[in-house]
Write a protein that holds these residues in place. Structure first.
Motif, short mmCIF file in Angstrom:
data_model
loop_
_atom_site.label_atom_id
_atom_site.label_comp_id
_atom_site.label_asym_id
_atom_site.label_seq_id
_atom_site.Cartn_x
_atom_site.Cartn_y
_atom_site.Cartn_z
N GLY A 114 27.64 40.30 41.23
CA GLY A 114 28.42 41.44 41.53
C GLY A 114 28.49 41.24 43.02
O GLY A 114 28.11 40.48 43.79
N GLY A 115 28.62 42.34 43.15
CA GLY A 115 28.78 42.50 45.48
C GLY A 115 30.18 42.27 45.36
O GLY A 115 30.78 43.06 46.37
N LEU A 116 30.91 41.32 44.91
CA LEU A 116 31.80 40.89 45.37
C LEU A 116 32.76 40.37 44.22
O LEU A 116 32.46 39.28 43.20
CB LEU A 116 31.68 39.61 46.82
CG LEU A 116 32.62 38.84 46.71
CD1 LEU A 116 33.98 40.09 48.30
CD2 LEU A 116 33.19 37.80 47.57
N PRO A 117 34.09 41.36 44.18
CA PRO A 117 34.95 40.72 43.49
C PRO A 117 35.70 39.82 42.78
O PRO A 117 35.93 39.43 43.75
CB PRO A 117 36.49 42.63 43.30
CG PRO A 117 35.13 43.04 44.42
CD PRO A 117 34.60 42.24 44.77
N VAL A 118 35.52 39.21 42.01
CA VAL A 118 36.28 37.77 42.09
C VAL A 118 37.46 37.98 40.94
O VAL A 118 36.24 38.26 40.03
CB VAL A 118 35.94 36.50 42.01
CG1 VAL A 118 34.50 36.51 40.67
CG2 VAL A 118 36.57 35.46 42.29
N TYR A 119 38.51 37.64 40.99
CA TYR A 119 38.97 37.21 39.55
C TYR A 119 40.05 35.99 39.45
O TYR A 119 40.09 35.58 40.42
CB TYR A 119 40.03 38.07 38.99
CG TYR A 119 39.84 39.93 39.34
CD1 TYR A 119 39.69 40.05 38.48
CD2 TYR A 119 39.86 40.02 40.34
CE1 TYR A 119 39.66 42.02 38.46
CE2 TYR A 119 39.17 41.75 40.54
CZ TYR A 119 38.97 42.14 39.33
OH TYR A 119 38.65 43.72 39.41
N ALA A 120 39.64 35.06 38.16
CA ALA A 120 40.12 33.56 37.97
C ALA A 120 40.12 33.27 36.59
O ALA A 120 40.14 33.78 35.40
CB ALA A 120 38.92 32.79 39.19
N LEU A 121 41.24 32.27 36.66
CA LEU A 121 41.93 32.03 34.70
C LEU A 121 40.39 31.72 34.31
O LEU A 121 40.45 31.28 33.56
CB LEU A 121 42.67 30.72 35.17
CG LEU A 121 43.92 31.74 35.89
CD1 LEU A 121 44.68 30.41 36.14
CD2 LEU A 121 43.90 32.51 35.05
N ALA A 122 39.28 30.66 34.93
CA ALA A 122 38.07 29.69 34.59
C ALA A 122 36.72 29.91 35.47
O ALA A 122 37.24 29.79 36.32
CB ALA A 122 39.16 28.49 34.25
N CYS A 123 36.14 28.90 34.82
CA CYS A 123 35.20 28.23 35.81
C CYS A 123 34.97 27.39 35.32
O CYS A 123 34.68 26.87 33.93
CB CYS A 123 34.13 29.72 35.44
SG CYS A 123 32.62 29.22 35.76
N VAL A 124 34.24 26.51 35.90
CA VAL A 124 33.82 24.99 35.79
C VAL A 124 32.97 24.21 36.91
O VAL A 124 33.66 25.06 38.28
CB VAL A 124 35.56 23.79 35.63
CG1 VAL A 124 35.78 24.32 37.45
CG2 VAL A 124 35.35 22.89 34.73
#
Length: 231
Positions: free
Chosen positions: A135-145
């Motif tokens: 947490g701490g910093l919002p992040v939005y992405a399509l995927a994680c790799v």
């Protein structure tokens, strides 16, 4: 004869525009905590990023859009944008929707948190998922790799971008939560705030009626009759 100053010409494929006017603090305070679904409803229910997921938990995001367009799998211009970023900025990155290589990870997360960036929206992939999950910093992405980026390609900063189906201009207000991400033109903020508050009040009334059993049972009949349904 008109001559062009060669010092003013950007190399092909590179462009860095000035930083946008930051969203006024009063708007950041007013929209803090306002659900993305409420904003989306007030904007016609047809605006918002599609497919991006929160990787940071459920912390609300609200800030000024700093936009970046990069070549898929490369983050050179994102690194530059992060260097330029200010507190309460949201980096909105068009990575072409590529999910084969991450363009931001734990080190850049730490840099962004040190700067005071409000969040990131990545039309692409991230890595170092455990770091983001703190947490701490919002992040939005399509995927994680796990595969990392290159740092040698062209790109643009502070230009209009398309991010997961969402058109974002530099200086837009970006709002994100567990449901998704929306962008709002600054000129619409006053009107939108009134609409959001009205809708929130309406939903609170409905929830109270559900709780005490006073919600009208035939409240949709008039609408059905207007459509020709024989109720």
């Amino acid at each position: 004869m008109f001559e062009i100053d060669s010092n003013s010409i950007w190399p092909t494929g590179y462009l860095i525009n000035p930083m946008p006017e930051p969203i006024a603090d009063r708007y950041l305070q007013d929209f803090e905590g306002v659900p993305s679904s409420i904003v989306s409803d007030c904007l016609g229910r047809n605006v918002g990023a599609l497919g991006v997921k929160p990787y940071h938990g459920f912390k609300h995001m609200c800030g000024t859009a700093v936009t970046v367009r990069v070549r898929p799998g490369d983050n050179l211009m994102l690194l530059k944008a992060l260097e330029m970023a200010r507190p309460n900025d949201v980096l909105v990155v068009d990575g072409g929707g590529d999910t084969s290589r991450a363009i931001v990870g734990g080190i850049m997360r730490a840099m962004a948190m040190k700067t005071g960036v409000a969040g990131m929206v990545i039309n692409g992939a991230i890595r170092d998922r455990e770091d983001w999950a703190q947490g701490g910093l919002p992040v939005y992405a399509l995927a994680c790799v796990h595969r990392g980026p290159s740092t040698d390609a062209t790109g643009e900063i502070n230009v209009p971008v398309a991010c997961a189906g969402l058109v974002v201009n530099p200086g837009d207000l970006i709002i994100g939560d567990a449901d998704g991400v929306v962008a709002v033109c600054p000129s619409n903020l006053d009107r939108l705030l009134v609409q959001c508050r009205h809708l929130l009040d309406r939903e609170r009334t409905i929830m109270a009626q559900i709780a005490d059993g006073s919600l009208p049972k035939a409240r949709f009949d008039a609408l059905l009759r207007s459509k020709g349904c024989p109720i």
